[in-house]
Enzyme design. Sequence first.
Site: not given
Ligand code: COA
Length: 324
Positions: A111, A247, A277
Amino acid sequence: MFYISGTGKAIPSQIVTNNDLALYLDTNDEWITSRTGIKERRILKDHTENTVTLSAGAALEAMKNANLSAKDIDCVIVATASPIQPIPSTANLVAEMLGIHGPAFDINAACSGFVYGLSVAGGFFAQNMYENILLIGADSLSTYIDKHDRSTVILFGDGAGAVTLSATENPQAGLLGIDLSGDSSLAPILEVRNNNHPEIEENAESHLTMNGREVFKVAVRSVEKSIATTLDSANIKGQDVDWLLLHQANVRIIDAICERLDIDREKALTNIEKYGNTSAASIPILLAEVAEQNRFKDGDLLVFCGFGAGMTWGTCILRWFENK
Ligand code: COA
């Protein structure tokens, strides 16, 4: 010196909304929107759309906007992590499609690819090697996503953005600051393994795997440091930045960066709600959309910052100019 003489974008025709995903996954629009800012993304429709066709579409638009034809382009660089074939490069395939002759090569910095590409092109201009460079950021990460993995399928979309970069005598043009950084020890937090990998079973499918929380933390920390260091080395204050083109990975990352760097949130441009993204394409698609709306003014200070798998990250600062 060089300036951005043209911008363009190409996106697949198929729109996949959060509600479309909620039809077959345990997720919902409210969760995706509040955690990421994404409402919908564009996904390749069929085999007629791919990283090469999207790249060519974005390139043609950028060349048209710059009044440049194929014979004017001296070098093609494509930043991509999702080529349709390993060799020749996507850049070679695009050059052949558009009738461009000369050097053409890809950069894979995931990215961060567009920002890495901008700094490579800046080096060529510093050596007075070329008049016009075509730089494209293009990815179709949907080809690597497990559609049943709710933690990744909600995030990524496909697309391409392109710029033509042209030589100029304007002493204010060109890169005012660059930072390219990374930490390869973090590679396992975001990766796609293929059949050549020693730990992958024969004929296993390659899927993108990600530790979202870790990526989030690294992104906020590294982007803040990269932008702050680059502004500092260019002797520019946060308040003097006109536009931040980060980004587009998660709107909460963008909010956090603005807060940490004390940059007005309105200066951070976003279109993540429409495209998700799009990896190396996210910054040039955003640039093309805002340029299309004529929102940049002559001399505006633009800060570009990308981050992604590797982990890689980097910042480039340059001014927007309407003309040579
Ligand atoms: N829908 C509903 N619930 C979801 C879900 C979805 N699509 N994905 C995960 N969950 C749940 C998880 O299972 C977790 O449940 P639990 O608390 O019962 O275990 C809860 O939501 C929280 O999950 P978590 O992974 O801690 O959420 P988060 O707030 O960290 O958000 C992302 C997840 C992926 C959106 C976030 O971490 C993120 O954006 N990270 C950066 C990713 C990125 O930018 N990648 C590309 C880089 S170039």
